[in-house]
Design a protein around this motif. Sequence first.
Motif, PDB file in Angstrom:
ATOM      1  N   ARG A 131     -11.381   1.222  15.501  1.00 40.98           N
ATOM      2  CA  ARG A 131     -10.772  -0.121  15.552  1.00 40.98           C
ATOM      3  C   ARG A 131      -9.525  -0.056  14.688  1.00 40.98           C
ATOM      4  O   ARG A 131      -9.596   0.224  13.493  1.00 40.98           O
ATOM      5  N   THR A 132      -8.380  -0.321  15.291  1.00 41.87           N
ATOM      6  CA  THR A 132      -7.108  -0.228  14.583  1.00 41.87           C
ATOM      7  C   THR A 132      -6.671  -1.600  14.107  1.00 41.87           C
ATOM      8  O   THR A 132      -6.699  -2.576  14.874  1.00 41.87           O
ATOM      9  N   ILE A 133      -6.263  -1.675  12.846  1.00 40.26           N
ATOM     10  CA  ILE A 133      -5.779  -2.917  12.253  1.00 40.26           C
ATOM     11  C   ILE A 133      -4.331  -2.686  11.845  1.00 40.26           C
ATOM     12  O   ILE A 133      -4.040  -1.880  10.959  1.00 40.26           O
ATOM     13  N   ILE A 134      -3.424  -3.377  12.523  1.00 40.33           N
ATOM     14  CA  ILE A 134      -1.999  -3.251  12.225  1.00 40.33           C
ATOM     15  C   ILE A 134      -1.628  -4.298  11.193  1.00 40.33           C
ATOM     16  O   ILE A 134      -1.998  -5.464  11.312  1.00 40.33           O
ATOM     17  N   THR A 135      -0.903  -3.873  10.176  1.00 41.65           N
ATOM     18  CA  THR A 135      -0.520  -4.796   9.103  1.00 41.65           C
ATOM     19  C   THR A 135       0.944  -5.181   9.215  1.00 41.65           C
ATOM     20  O   THR A 135       1.738  -4.474   9.843  1.00 41.65           O
ATOM     21  N   PHE A 136       1.279  -6.317   8.613  1.00 40.67           N
ATOM     22  CA  PHE A 136       2.646  -6.832   8.687  1.00 40.67           C
ATOM     23  C   PHE A 136       3.354  -6.831   7.345  1.00 40.67           C
ATOM     24  O   PHE A 136       4.518  -6.506   7.276  1.00 40.67           O
ATOM     25  N   LYS A 137       2.652  -7.209   6.284  1.00 41.26           N
ATOM     26  CA  LYS A 137       3.295  -7.325   4.990  1.00 41.26           C
ATOM     27  C   LYS A 137       2.275  -7.130   3.888  1.00 41.26           C
ATOM     28  O   LYS A 137       1.155  -7.614   3.969  1.00 41.26           O
ATOM     29  N   ALA A 138       2.672  -6.399   2.842  1.00 32.74           N
ATOM     30  CA  ALA A 138       1.824  -6.227   1.669  1.00 32.74           C
ATOM     31  C   ALA A 138       2.233  -7.249   0.617  1.00 32.74           C
ATOM     32  O   ALA A 138       3.424  -7.526   0.441  1.00 32.74           O
ATOM     33  N   PHE A 139       1.272  -7.835  -0.053  1.00 29.58           N
ATOM     34  CA  PHE A 139       1.565  -8.831  -1.087  1.00 29.58           C
ATOM     35  C   PHE A 139       1.261  -8.271  -2.457  1.00 29.58           C
ATOM     36  O   PHE A 139       0.435  -7.440  -2.625  1.00 29.58           O
TER      37      PHE A 139
END
Length: 78
Positions: free
Chosen positions: A70-78
Amino acid sequence: MQTFFVQIKCMLGKTYAVASALAEAEIASEIYSTAGDYDILAKFYVEKDIDIGHFVGEHVQIIPGIADTRTIITFKAF
């Protein structure tokens, strides 16, 4: 760079072999064992021009002992 995570479900008794193969391939920046529906959580970084779906299919899912991902694509690190 693009950052994404892959949850990996292993065939019974294959978790350590899969984790070792991931580490030996030097494609994941971090590899964790997890409890729950998936056995491994791996973090990846690829260049912006790399297709994540092809990367997972060609470099991760080919590892013997993997039953599902299951792939989880991320957008921004906080």
